[in-house]
Enzyme design. Structure first.
Site, PDB file in Angstrom:
ATOM      1  CG  HIS A 154      -6.155  10.537  -2.204  1.00  0.00           C
ATOM      2  ND1 HIS A 154      -5.141  11.388  -1.878  1.00  0.00           N
ATOM      3  CD2 HIS A 154      -6.386   9.785  -1.106  1.00  0.00           C
ATOM      4  CE1 HIS A 154      -4.761  11.154  -0.635  1.00  0.00           C
ATOM      5  NE2 HIS A 154      -5.503  10.189  -0.135  1.00  0.00           N
ATOM      6  CG  ASP A 176      -3.971   7.875  -7.168  1.00  0.00           C
ATOM      7  OD1 ASP A 176      -3.359   6.905  -6.680  1.00  0.00           O
ATOM      8  OD2 ASP A 176      -4.560   8.723  -6.474  1.00  0.00           O
ATOM      9  CD  GLN A 217      -6.272   2.575  -1.696  1.00  0.00           C
ATOM     10  OE1 GLN A 217      -6.185   1.363  -1.440  1.00  0.00           O
ATOM     11  NE2 GLN A 217      -5.956   3.498  -0.817  1.00  0.00           N
ATOM     12  CE  LYS A 242      -2.215   4.768  -0.002  1.00  0.00           C
ATOM     13  NZ  LYS A 242      -2.847   5.091   1.263  1.00  0.00           N
ATOM     14  CB  CYS A 286      -7.634  12.299   1.083  1.00  0.00           C
ATOM     15  SG  CYS A 286      -6.603  12.410   2.519  1.00  0.00           S
TER      16      CYS A 286
END
Ligand SMILES: Cc1ncc(COP(=O)(O)O)c(C=O)c1O
Lengths: 401, 150
Positions: free
Chosen positions: A115, A192, A195, A218, A358
């Site tokens: 991202h 990261d 997600q 999220k 992104c």
């Protein structure tokens, strides 16, 4: 087993509107429990944490730190002080990029699946000449190969910054193996987790992960709050790039004595309501059980991908095997622009995202220069919603494709 | 992109009655302004009009939806030309009415025939009024837009 229909009752927006919300990778809906926790802070004990000694401040401090404990426990961190509040994942990654003590010649290794939040901070450091930046390239399906990491990680590699679960392909990176290779070569790993943390159990200690950023919004939490997880000794090594109130123990005109972690990395008055809401979100997810969420989402992924493969002229991005994916799928339909398709779905009360998500380099890498449409599901989505979605797509594809 | 010109006129009128249309008129203005200064339109208003229209048509007339989606650009041009041609002829009629006291000088009546004359005169006057309002609205948005840009 998870009862999505029942859980939907907790979400005012899902209860009251007819929208089929498939844009959860962007942000999720919020349950009443989270909204209530935030409202409670603002209406019952709004004050500063850490500074004042009155009862309201004490209560705020308690709840604020309790939230930190909950988030720490959620990812099985050793101590709550290993959680640093940030605005979101983006800020967490930027915090590492700007606070890590790089030396000239240090290499940061990342991937083309990242991202923008996991790419641009490193690009900037590379442009400034602070680091050299290298990439592991995924295959056209968005899968990263361990061999490529073995090839690329060397003694100059100081940090491997890698997306845990992709927001375009829905694939999950082989993080455990990457960490093993990195550690064998003396490099650290920053994941990261934007997600990942919302969708399956993450155990940072089992993974031996060094840093991870993720966002509350999220995972049914409020916007404007996220965190950076870091091993205690590594967080201590960071040199804070935001200084001010709360970050110091003592100061005179020319010097200061920094606070202990995590506070030294959290400059100024914090987003208390956000953190408390994050705590409530973590409680909510924990009550459902992350394993239950993962299993249910796998069922959704199976149904979704099998359905999508029946849509005429539809090109799926990423693997076609649902076992390799989260309940997140990006795709295009031949002859229809992604934005057009998203608007048409919106006309039918189905909210999906379109564009580059992104992830410009990855879309360019696979030749999808106009981006794609993305349907990203969460535990409150139902099989019936998937059915409606697939039928609508078929209708659009047959009419326009 | 060309549909934004029509959208500007239409939504400017509707904008008199509702904030929602005013926002769209602003977007249309932005698009037209960019077109006039040889820059691409970035509001994606035309794309939204196209997709929403297609989605609505799909429910009733799939073939028409397909046709609209495929030939939207050509349809936009035709629609825009017809729109402005109508505007032009209306303005021409108004001009005649103001200067010569008749929409169609040389014709014994104002309109197409005797029976229609009163109606067509009224119509042209209404069109005249609408154009005036549009002009004012256009100036208003233009002024606001340029102020905003400063
Ligand atoms: C994989 C990934 N990383 C980072 C981010 C950035 O998250 P935030 O905007 O909450 O900082 C996102 C958001 O979509 C994401 O999907």
């Amino acid at each position: 087993m998870l009862d999505a229909e029942k859980l939907r009752e907790d979400f005012p927006l899902l209860r009251e509107s007819k929208v089929i919300y498939f844009d959860n990778a962007c942000t999720t809906q919020k349950p009443k429990q989270v909204v209530d926790a935030i409202v409670e802070y603002y209406t019952k004990y709004a004050a500063c944490a850490g500074r004042s000694l009155h009862k309201l401040a004490t209560k705020t401090t308690e709840e604020f730190e309790k939230a930190r404990e909950k988030v720490a426990k959620f990812i099985n961190a050793k101590k709550s002080k290993e959680i640093v509040w940030t605005k979101n994942t983006t800020e967490a990654i930027n915090l590492v990029a700007n606070s890590f003590k790089f030396e000239k010649g240090d290499k940061v290794l990342t991937t083309n699946l990242e991202h923008s939040s996991g790419l641009l901070p490193w690009q900037r450091l590379a442009k400034k000449g602070v680091i050299s930046l290298d990439f592991v390239l995924c295959n056209k399906e968005g899968e990263l190969s361990i061999e490529d990491f073995e090839d690329k990680i060397d003694e100059k590699t100081k940090l491997v910054s890698v997306i845990f679960a992709s927001n375009v392909t829905g694939t999950v990176s082989p993080l455990k193996e990457i960490i093993k290779i990195a550690h064998e070569n003396g490099a650290l790993v920053l994941a990261d987790g934007a997600q990942a943390a919302p969708h399956f159990p993450v155990d940072v200690r089992k993974l031996d992960l060094d840093f991870m950023g993720f966002s509350a919004h999220k995972m049914v939490g409020p916007t404007g709050i996220g965190c950076l997880y870091g091993k205690e000794d590594l967080l201590r090594e960071l040199s804070p790039f935001i200084l001010g109130g709360e970050t110091i123990k003592d100061a005179d005109l020319r010097s200061y004595e920094p606070e202990d972690i995590p506070h030294r990395l959290e400059g100024g008055i914090q987003n208390y309501a956000g953190a408390i809401g994050f705590g409530a979100a973590v409680d909510y997810l924990t009550k459902i059980g992350m394993k239950n969420i993962e299993d249910y989402e796998k069922e959704l992924a199976k149904l979704l991908i099998e359905g999508l493969l029946e849509v005429p002229n539809l090109a799926l991005i990423g693997p076609k095997d649902w076992r390799k994916k989260n309940a997140l799928v990006s795709f295009n339909i031949k002859g229809i622009e992604p934005q057009d398709l998203a608007i048409m779905l919106d006309e039918n009360n189905i909210a999906v995202r379109s564009g580059m998500h992104c992830a410009y380099p990855f879309h360019k890498f696979i030749g999808e220069n106009k981006g794609s449409v993305r349907a990203s599901l969460y535990f409150y989505n139902t099989k019936e919603e998937i059915g409606i979605f697939i039928e609508k797509l078929k209708e659009i594809a047959k009419t326009l494709g | 992109m060309v549909i934004c010109i029509v959208a500007l006129v239409v939504f400017s009128v509707l904008g008199i009655f509702s904030m929602r249309w005013r926002e769209i008129a602003k977007e249309a203005f932005d698009c037209v302004y960019r077109m006039a200064t040889f820059r691409p339109c970035i509001t994606k208003l035309d794309q939204r009009i196209k997709s929403r229209l297609t989605a609505k048509l799909m429910k009733r007339a799939p073939a028409l939806a397909r046709f609209t989606y495929r030939y939207f650009k050509a349809l936009s041009w035709i629609f825009t030309i017809v729109f402005f041609a109508t505007m032009f002829y209306s303005a021409y009629g108004i001009y005649n009415l103001v200067v010569y006291g008749s929409c169609e000088p040389g014709s014994p009546t104002c309109g197409i025939d005797q029976a229609m004359s009163v109606i067509s005169c009224y119509e042209t006057q209404i069109v005249y009024g609408i154009i005036l309002v549009l002009f004012i609205v256009f100036l208003y948005f233009g002024y606001r837009y340029l102020k905003f840009k400063e």
